[in-house]
Write a protein that holds these residues in place. Structure first.
Motif, PDB file in Angstrom:
ATOM      1  N   GLU A 255       0.552  -1.165  -0.274  1.00  0.00           N
ATOM      2  CA  GLU A 255      -0.114   0.151   0.134  1.00  0.00           C
ATOM      3  C   GLU A 255       1.092   1.333   0.377  1.00  0.00           C
ATOM      4  OE1 GLU A 255      -3.483   0.468  -0.451  1.00  0.00           O
ATOM      5  OE2 GLU A 255      -3.258  -1.964  -0.803  1.00  0.00           O
ATOM      6  N   GLY A 256       0.895   2.236  -0.495  1.00  0.00           N
ATOM      7  CA  GLY A 256       1.372   3.304  -0.996  1.00  0.00           C
ATOM      8  C   GLY A 256       1.695   4.518  -0.095  1.00  0.00           C
ATOM      9  N   PRO A 257       0.882   5.690  -0.507  1.00  0.00           N
ATOM     10  CA  PRO A 257       0.920   5.771  -1.804  1.00  0.00           C
ATOM     11  C   PRO A 257       1.188   5.967  -2.323  1.00  0.00           C
ATOM     12  CG  PRO A 257       0.637   7.380   0.229  1.00  0.00           C
ATOM     13  CD  PRO A 257       1.115   6.423   0.403  1.00  0.00           C
ATOM     14  N   PHE A 258       2.616   5.672  -3.005  1.00  0.00           N
ATOM     15  CA  PHE A 258       3.698   5.413  -3.930  1.00  0.00           C
ATOM     16  C   PHE A 258       3.259   6.200  -5.491  1.00  0.00           C
ATOM     17  CE2 PHE A 258       5.501   3.010  -0.980  1.00  0.00           C
ATOM     18  CZ  PHE A 258       6.224   2.849  -0.109  1.00  0.00           C
ATOM     19  N   ARG A 259       3.426   7.114  -6.710  1.00  0.00           N
ATOM     20  CA  ARG A 259       3.306   7.427  -7.405  1.00  0.00           C
ATOM     21  C   ARG A 259       4.486   6.604  -8.373  1.00  0.00           C
ATOM     22  NH1 ARG A 259      -1.279   7.289  -6.051  1.00  0.00           N
ATOM     23  NH2 ARG A 259      -1.360   5.992  -8.252  1.00  0.00           N
ATOM     24  N   ILE A 260       5.365   6.451  -7.521  1.00  0.00           N
ATOM     25  CA  ILE A 260       6.694   6.179  -9.107  1.00  0.00           C
ATOM     26  C   ILE A 260       6.917   5.083  -8.033  1.00  0.00           C
ATOM     27  CG2 ILE A 260       8.446   8.499  -8.322  1.00  0.00           C
ATOM     28  CD1 ILE A 260       8.624   7.864 -10.891  1.00  0.00           C
ATOM     29  N   ILE A 261       7.965   4.416  -8.154  1.00  0.00           N
ATOM     30  CA  ILE A 261       8.960   3.207  -7.432  1.00  0.00           C
ATOM     31  C   ILE A 261       9.893   2.689  -8.614  1.00  0.00           C
ATOM     32  CG2 ILE A 261       8.898   0.510  -6.892  1.00  0.00           C
ATOM     33  CD1 ILE A 261       5.839   0.819  -6.532  1.00  0.00           C
ATOM     34  N   TYR A 262      11.034   3.044  -8.254  1.00  0.00           N
ATOM     35  CA  TYR A 262      12.477   3.559  -8.602  1.00  0.00           C
ATOM     36  C   TYR A 262      12.812   1.351  -8.472  1.00  0.00           C
ATOM     37  CZ  TYR A 262      12.022   8.169  -8.928  1.00  0.00           C
ATOM     38  OH  TYR A 262      11.600   9.616  -9.015  1.00  0.00           O
ATOM     39  N   GLU A 263      13.810   0.982  -9.421  1.00  0.00           N
ATOM     40  CA  GLU A 263      14.401  -0.262 -10.162  1.00  0.00           C
ATOM     41  C   GLU A 263      15.698  -0.116 -10.719  1.00  0.00           C
ATOM     42  OE1 GLU A 263      13.561  -3.177  -8.345  1.00  0.00           O
ATOM     43  OE2 GLU A 263      11.034  -2.818  -7.285  1.00  0.00           O
ATOM     44  N   PHE A 264      15.601  -1.395 -10.284  1.00  0.00           N
ATOM     45  CA  PHE A 264      17.019  -1.405 -11.114  1.00  0.00           C
ATOM     46  C   PHE A 264      16.707  -2.789 -12.004  1.00  0.00           C
ATOM     47  CE2 PHE A 264      19.446  -0.124  -8.042  1.00  0.00           C
ATOM     48  CZ  PHE A 264      20.163   1.506  -8.395  1.00  0.00           C
ATOM     49  N   GLU A 265      16.696  -2.778 -13.736  1.00  0.00           N
ATOM     50  CA  GLU A 265      17.346  -3.390 -14.449  1.00  0.00           C
ATOM     51  C   GLU A 265      18.863  -3.841 -14.180  1.00  0.00           C
ATOM     52  OE1 GLU A 265      17.213  -5.116 -18.814  1.00  0.00           O
ATOM     53  OE2 GLU A 265      16.095  -2.923 -18.610  1.00  0.00           O
ATOM     54  N   ASP A 266      18.636  -4.952 -13.086  1.00  0.00           N
ATOM     55  CA  ASP A 266      20.366  -5.232 -12.613  1.00  0.00           C
ATOM     56  C   ASP A 266      21.198  -5.870 -13.946  1.00  0.00           C
ATOM     57  OD1 ASP A 266      22.479  -5.889 -11.994  1.00  0.00           O
ATOM     58  OD2 ASP A 266      21.867  -5.206  -9.620  1.00  0.00           O
ATOM     59  N   LEU A 267      21.978  -5.751 -14.993  1.00  0.00           N
ATOM     60  CA  LEU A 267      22.987  -6.870 -15.895  1.00  0.00           C
ATOM     61  C   LEU A 267      24.045  -7.291 -15.685  1.00  0.00           C
ATOM     62  CD1 LEU A 267      21.204  -4.672 -19.126  1.00  0.00           C
ATOM     63  CD2 LEU A 267      20.645  -6.287 -17.862  1.00  0.00           C
ATOM     64  N   THR A 268      24.385  -6.696 -13.876  1.00  0.00           N
ATOM     65  CA  THR A 268      25.426  -6.877 -13.620  1.00  0.00           C
ATOM     66  C   THR A 268      26.211  -8.032 -13.084  1.00  0.00           C
ATOM     67  OG1 THR A 268      24.758  -7.012 -11.137  1.00  0.00           O
ATOM     68  CG2 THR A 268      25.855  -4.483 -11.886  1.00  0.00           C
ATOM     69  N   SER A 269      25.142  -8.958 -13.369  1.00  0.00           N
ATOM     70  CA  SER A 269      25.194 -10.774 -13.597  1.00  0.00           C
ATOM     71  C   SER A 269      23.598 -11.524 -13.328  1.00  0.00           C
ATOM     72  CB  SER A 269      25.619 -11.280 -11.554  1.00  0.00           C
ATOM     73  OG  SER A 269      24.322 -11.559 -11.152  1.00  0.00           O
ATOM     74  N   SER A 270      23.731 -12.568 -14.215  1.00  0.00           N
ATOM     75  CA  SER A 270      22.937 -13.282 -14.502  1.00  0.00           C
ATOM     76  C   SER A 270      21.459 -13.750 -13.602  1.00  0.00           C
ATOM     77  CB  SER A 270      22.848 -14.605 -15.482  1.00  0.00           C
ATOM     78  OG  SER A 270      23.865 -15.890 -14.674  1.00  0.00           O
ATOM     79  N   ALA A 271      22.279 -14.543 -12.322  1.00  0.00           N
ATOM     80  CA  ALA A 271      21.514 -13.948 -11.770  1.00  0.00           C
ATOM     81  C   ALA A 271      20.371 -12.876 -11.380  1.00  0.00           C
ATOM     82  CB  ALA A 271      21.850 -14.605  -9.775  1.00  0.00           C
ATOM     83  N   LYS A 272      21.321 -11.324 -11.007  1.00  0.00           N
ATOM     84  CA  LYS A 272      20.489 -10.587 -10.931  1.00  0.00           C
ATOM     85  C   LYS A 272      20.176  -9.691 -12.176  1.00  0.00           C
ATOM     86  CE  LYS A 272      23.906  -9.005  -7.478  1.00  0.00           C
ATOM     87  NZ  LYS A 272      25.083  -8.093  -6.531  1.00  0.00           N
ATOM     88  N   LYS A 273      19.827 -10.095 -13.282  1.00  0.00           N
ATOM     89  CA  LYS A 273      18.813 -10.159 -14.348  1.00  0.00           C
ATOM     90  C   LYS A 273      17.470 -10.908 -14.166  1.00  0.00           C
ATOM     91  CE  LYS A 273      17.977  -8.631 -18.542  1.00  0.00           C
ATOM     92  NZ  LYS A 273      17.041  -7.813 -18.402  1.00  0.00           N
ATOM     93  N   GLN A 274      17.470 -11.885 -13.963  1.00  0.00           N
ATOM     94  CA  GLN A 274      16.578 -13.265 -13.609  1.00  0.00           C
ATOM     95  C   GLN A 274      15.859 -12.318 -12.531  1.00  0.00           C
ATOM     96  OE1 GLN A 274      18.670 -16.485 -13.100  1.00  0.00           O
ATOM     97  NE2 GLN A 274      17.805 -17.477 -14.922  1.00  0.00           N
ATOM     98  N   LEU A 275      16.224 -11.432 -11.888  1.00  0.00           N
ATOM     99  CA  LEU A 275      15.654 -11.130 -10.564  1.00  0.00           C
ATOM    100  C   LEU A 275      14.725 -10.083 -11.307  1.00  0.00           C
ATOM    101  CD1 LEU A 275      18.047 -11.755  -7.524  1.00  0.00           C
ATOM    102  CD2 LEU A 275      15.574 -12.509  -7.601  1.00  0.00           C
ATOM    103  N   SER A 276      15.550  -8.815 -11.713  1.00  0.00           N
ATOM    104  CA  SER A 276      14.756  -7.241 -12.107  1.00  0.00           C
ATOM    105  C   SER A 276      13.705  -8.288 -13.466  1.00  0.00           C
ATOM    106  CB  SER A 276      15.719  -6.665 -13.537  1.00  0.00           C
ATOM    107  OG  SER A 276      16.991  -6.762 -12.585  1.00  0.00           O
TER     108      SER A 276
END
Length: 142
Positions: A104-125
């Motif tokens: 539950e917010g009231p978030f209007r924007i969520i920042y995330e990483f498209e993490d390309l530093t490893s294949s495992a992090k890419k899968q989580l992204s």
């Protein structure tokens, strides 16, 4: 349509190295601080909380970003927390957890990483991307 009916925007920052991640965290927090907007950074554990806390005191090198690290409700503008709750009534949040931040917010924007530093992090992204898509969030990549 009321403000609460607006879909949440999720911004994925594409990063290929750890330095780019650190820079993006600081820049994003600084932007919201300068606009006098409450901003939340959600981390997974105490180790990550300490790391981000130190980061905001050290960068940029010429100054620091006033903030607090707490799991308790606060009126501070920039907050780092392990709680998956909006403890400072922020409209913007940076999710540094491996799981999506569908709370539950009231978030209007969520920042995330498209993490390309490893294949495992890419899968989580990719898993976070899919979860936000299923939740009908507006998704953009930067």
């Amino acid at each position: 349509m009321t403000l609460s009916d607006l879909p949440i925007r999720v911004v994925f920052f594409q990063v290929k190295d750890p330095a780019a991640k650190l820079q993006k965290i600081v820049e994003t927090a600084q932007t919201h601080f300068e606009k006098n907007e409450p901003f939340l950074i959600v981390v997974e554990d105490s180790k990550a909380l300490s790391f981000v806390d130190e980061l905001l005191w050290k960068l940029p090198a010429t100054s620091f970003l006033p903030h607090v690290a707490t799991d308790d409700p606060t009126t501070e503008r920039v907050v780092i927390t392990k709680q998956k709750q909006n403890i400072n009534n922020a409209k913007a949040v940076f999710n540094l957890c491996p799981t999506p931040l569908l709370i539950e917010g009231p978030f209007r924007i969520i920042y995330e990483f498209e993490d390309l530093t490893s294949s495992a992090k890419k899968q989580l992204s990719n898993a976070r991307f899919d979860a936000y898509k299923q939740a009908h969030c507006l998704i953009e990549a930067r």
